[in-house]
Design an enzyme around this catalytic site. Structure first.
Site, mmCIF file in Angstrom:
data_model
loop_
_atom_site.group_PDB
_atom_site.id
_atom_site.type_symbol
_atom_site.label_atom_id
_atom_site.label_comp_id
_atom_site.label_asym_id
_atom_site.label_seq_id
_atom_site.Cartn_x
_atom_site.Cartn_y
_atom_site.Cartn_z
ATOM 1 N N GLU A 1 41.178 48.770 44.721
ATOM 2 C CA GLU A 1 42.503 48.337 44.273
ATOM 3 C C GLU A 1 42.692 48.629 42.777
ATOM 4 O OE1 GLU A 1 42.860 44.964 42.479
ATOM 5 O OE2 GLU A 1 41.060 43.922 43.147
ATOM 6 N N LYS B 1 37.573 34.589 44.205
ATOM 7 C CA LYS B 1 37.396 34.227 42.791
ATOM 8 C C LYS B 1 37.362 32.707 42.658
ATOM 9 C CE LYS B 1 40.724 37.266 41.415
ATOM 10 N NZ LYS B 1 40.754 38.497 42.185
#
Ligand code: PSU
Ligand code: MN
Length: 317
Positions: free
Chosen positions: A29, A162
């Protein structure tokens, strides 16, 4: 030169050839370039990841949107253009894609958008540092990365969600969405900044060959979603959990007070961690991306062996 394959997706020749020949391809990405890391670490992170994937003998292509054109396999100049903060590139999630094309945006694609795009042309393996997740209270933001994992037939390699997010809630949501989460040697869910989250994983494999068999089985079952592979944060780069947790909690509260929400929340929190922890927070991001890219390359090689041949849409092309 780029060759249009299935409008509006352009493939770099190297990526197109690899797909046509059934060679392993790994996509990355680019929201990490536009919204994840400061320059010059943002573009450098891609080059390090590219080298790692190539060391595992896979073809590597970064996905991004350039003036409304989606491209797989950005050149160094295109990456530099995306990585220039003065150009204010967009953060392009899946729901932004149609608008980005129509309005000729330039921007970095999130993991979700990248996975969707890559899956359209038959790429099976996507790499990132850490996926998005369910944010901590009082925020209501949830990453569409999770939605797309339940919809696109891709293998996503990461170092967990995350830890700026609520890791338990994120794992629960992945369970609800019926997305398999497979530890690559990890028995605990890694949290992108550190490994010791204390969250047990139900499924663990010890090597990429076993990991590939899970993906093959998922396809054989005709499940429409992908598989999430979680790798440990390299120990040398991992942050201290206690320290980073304090920073995240404070930044999370501040974000709520300042009314930060939606797609601005993740970049806000990542930047707060980088500001307070300093270079170690950048090093861990670079480190996980590089080690994940190597694993992704090896996984792509195994998949190319297990599921040989070009993707159906390229047959006879
Ligand atoms: N991984 C990184 N750095 C990042 C991201 C992932 O190492 O900046 C980006 C990815 O693009 C991911 C996005 O899809 O953060 C999640 O944003 P959101 O929570 O708004 O979906
Ligand atoms: Mn969101």
């Amino acid at each position: 030169m780029s060759i249009p394959i299935r409008a509006p997706i352009l493939l770099a020749p190297e990526v197109r050839e690899a797909l046509a020949e059934g060679q392993p391809v790994v996509c990355l990405e680019s929201a990490i370039v536009t919204h994840g890391l400061p320059a010059p670490h943002n573009t450098q992170s891609i080059w390090r990841a590219a080298r790692a994937a190539r060391n595992a003998n896979a073809v590597f292509g970064t996905v991004g949107v350039l003036e409304g054109k989606i491209k797989i396999g950005l050149s160094d100049d295109e990456l530099r253009a995306l990585g220039d903060p003065s150009a204010s590139p967009h953060k392009v999630g899946v729901r932004d894609l149609a608008f980005a094309i129509a309005q000729r945006w330039t921007g970095g694609t999130t993991l979700g958008a990248t996975a969707w795009i890559a899956s359209r042309v038959g790429v099976r393996v996507i790499v990132t540092g850490g996926i998005g997740g369910v944010h901590r209270a009082p925020h209501r933001d949830e990453s569409a990365d999770l939605t797309i994992l339940s919809q696109a037939p891709v293998a996503v390699v990461c170092a967990g969600p995350k830890a700026i997010c609520d890791l338990e809630a994120t794992l629960e949501r992945l369970e609800t969405l019926a997305v398999p989460v497979v530890g690559m040697g990890a028995r605990e869910l890694p949290g992108f900044f550190y490994n010791d989250t204390g969250i047990h994983l139900d499924h663990t494999v010890d090597d990429e060959a076993s990991a590939a068999r899970v993906f093959v089985a998922q396809r054989a079952l005709e499940r429409k979603g992908g598989v999430l592979y979680v790798c440990q944060v390299p120990q040398a780069a991992a942050l201290c959990r206690k320290e980073v947790e304090g920073v995240i909690e404070r930044a999370n509260t501040r974000a709520a007070e300042e009314g930060v929400c939606g797609k601005a929340l993740t970049p806000y929190l990542l930047q707060a961690v980088q500001n307070e922890i300093g270079t170690a927070a950048i090093s861990v991001n670079l480190g996980v991306l590089e080690s994940n890219a190597f694993v992704a390359g090896r996984l792509a090689r195994h998949l190319a062996r297990e599921v040989p041949g070009p993707p159906p849409f390229l047959e006879g092309a």
